[in-house]
Write a protein that holds these residues in place. Sequence first.
Motif, PDB file in Angstrom:
ATOM      1  N   ALA A 139       0.835  -1.210   0.000  1.00  0.00           N
ATOM      2  CA  ALA A 139       0.000   0.000   0.000  1.00  0.00           C
ATOM      3  C   ALA A 139       0.868   1.258   0.000  1.00  0.00           C
ATOM      4  CB  ALA A 139      -0.941  -0.011   1.206  1.00  0.00           C
ATOM      5  N   TYR A 140       1.909   1.278   0.838  1.00  0.00           N
ATOM      6  CA  TYR A 140       2.813   2.435   0.859  1.00  0.00           C
ATOM      7  C   TYR A 140       3.523   2.574  -0.485  1.00  0.00           C
ATOM      8  CZ  TYR A 140       2.209   1.952   5.948  1.00  0.00           C
ATOM      9  OH  TYR A 140       1.692   1.836   7.214  1.00  0.00           O
ATOM     10  N   ALA A 141       3.928   1.436  -1.061  1.00  0.00           N
ATOM     11  CA  ALA A 141       4.619   1.451  -2.352  1.00  0.00           C
ATOM     12  C   ALA A 141       3.701   1.969  -3.458  1.00  0.00           C
ATOM     13  CB  ALA A 141       5.133   0.058  -2.693  1.00  0.00           C
ATOM     14  N   MET A 142       2.438   1.522  -3.457  1.00  0.00           N
ATOM     15  CA  MET A 142       1.469   1.994  -4.470  1.00  0.00           C
ATOM     16  C   MET A 142       1.356   3.503  -4.448  1.00  0.00           C
ATOM     17  SD  MET A 142      -1.989  -0.247  -4.322  1.00  0.00           S
ATOM     18  CE  MET A 142      -1.791  -1.834  -3.548  1.00  0.00           C
ATOM     19  N   ASN A 143       1.214   4.044  -3.251  1.00  0.00           N
ATOM     20  CA  ASN A 143       1.049   5.494  -3.117  1.00  0.00           C
ATOM     21  C   ASN A 143       2.317   6.220  -3.574  1.00  0.00           C
ATOM     22  OD1 ASN A 143      -0.637   7.703  -2.347  1.00  0.00           O
ATOM     23  ND2 ASN A 143       0.699   7.989  -0.582  1.00  0.00           N
ATOM     24  N   SER A 144       3.478   5.727  -3.153  1.00  0.00           N
ATOM     25  CA  SER A 144       4.748   6.353  -3.559  1.00  0.00           C
ATOM     26  C   SER A 144       4.915   6.315  -5.072  1.00  0.00           C
ATOM     27  CB  SER A 144       5.931   5.638  -2.894  1.00  0.00           C
ATOM     28  OG  SER A 144       5.864   5.761  -1.500  1.00  0.00           O
ATOM     29  N   LEU A 145       4.624   5.161  -5.665  1.00  0.00           N
ATOM     30  CA  LEU A 145       4.767   5.022  -7.118  1.00  0.00           C
ATOM     31  C   LEU A 145       3.761   5.893  -7.868  1.00  0.00           C
ATOM     32  CD1 LEU A 145       5.422   1.190  -7.275  1.00  0.00           C
ATOM     33  CD2 LEU A 145       7.062   3.010  -7.826  1.00  0.00           C
ATOM     34  N   PHE A 146       2.538   5.983  -7.342  1.00  0.00           N
ATOM     35  CA  PHE A 146       1.559   6.863  -7.991  1.00  0.00           C
ATOM     36  C   PHE A 146       2.098   8.294  -8.043  1.00  0.00           C
ATOM     37  CE2 PHE A 146      -1.675  10.125  -7.365  1.00  0.00           C
ATOM     38  CZ  PHE A 146      -2.254  10.089  -8.623  1.00  0.00           C
ATOM     39  N   LEU A 147       2.601   8.786  -6.910  1.00  0.00           N
ATOM     40  CA  LEU A 147       3.099  10.166  -6.864  1.00  0.00           C
ATOM     41  C   LEU A 147       4.320  10.345  -7.768  1.00  0.00           C
ATOM     42  CD1 LEU A 147       2.688  10.881  -3.052  1.00  0.00           C
ATOM     43  CD2 LEU A 147       1.366  11.903  -4.912  1.00  0.00           C
ATOM     44  N   LEU A 148       5.284   9.435  -7.682  1.00  0.00           N
ATOM     45  CA  LEU A 148       6.482   9.545  -8.511  1.00  0.00           C
ATOM     46  C   LEU A 148       6.158   9.416  -9.995  1.00  0.00           C
ATOM     47  CD1 LEU A 148       8.849   7.521  -6.195  1.00  0.00           C
ATOM     48  CD2 LEU A 148       9.163   9.918  -6.837  1.00  0.00           C
ATOM     49  N   GLY A 149       5.090   8.685 -10.311  1.00  0.00           N
ATOM     50  CA  GLY A 149       4.662   8.521 -11.694  1.00  0.00           C
ATOM     51  C   GLY A 149       4.148   9.796 -12.336  1.00  0.00           C
TER      52      GLY A 149
END
Length: 188
Positions: A139-149
């Motif tokens: 879940a933390y990774a999804m959010n981080s990747l969404f923002l970095l994307g």
Amino acid sequence: MTTDQLYQELNYVNHSRENRLKYANLVIDNPELISKLLDILFMVDDKISCRAAWVFEFMCGENLETAIPYLDKFTENIHKVHQDSAVRPVAKVCEYLVTALYSKTDNKIKTSLSLKHKERIVESCFDWMINDEKIAPKAYAMNSLFLLGKDIDWIHPELVTILERDFQMQSSGFKARARHILKKIKAS
């Protein structure tokens, strides 16, 4: 306090918020301990490393900017962490960093988080997404990747592929977060 003394002190860290906060404040008040705390955190096969990860997460939650001088050390080593109870706080710290990077308010993370740091975070986040991790790091990774994307154009298509591929096999918590992230990606 030496690294050995800090290591011994971490024996007293437990799951309670008050306890982790007490040790996080000890480190915030004594910034010379941060490097030693990270040394212990990255003793990845030692059970005390998890306790160091909990303290580091709480420290970052209280005062993220105290981690700035240690971003190289942190991002160079996050891929080594493998114990479930250490992966979760490390993933949370990555989310703190990325959230601060994309915050509307000015902060020092925006000028301190380099392209290399972001690349290492992206790599670790994708590893957490494709490996057999618990829901929290994913879940933390999804959010981080969404923002970095938002700035790294290849991330969203890769993230969508992973979320759609894994959707049916994952927990209800994963599905709820994945739906939320997929909806945000489609809206952007």
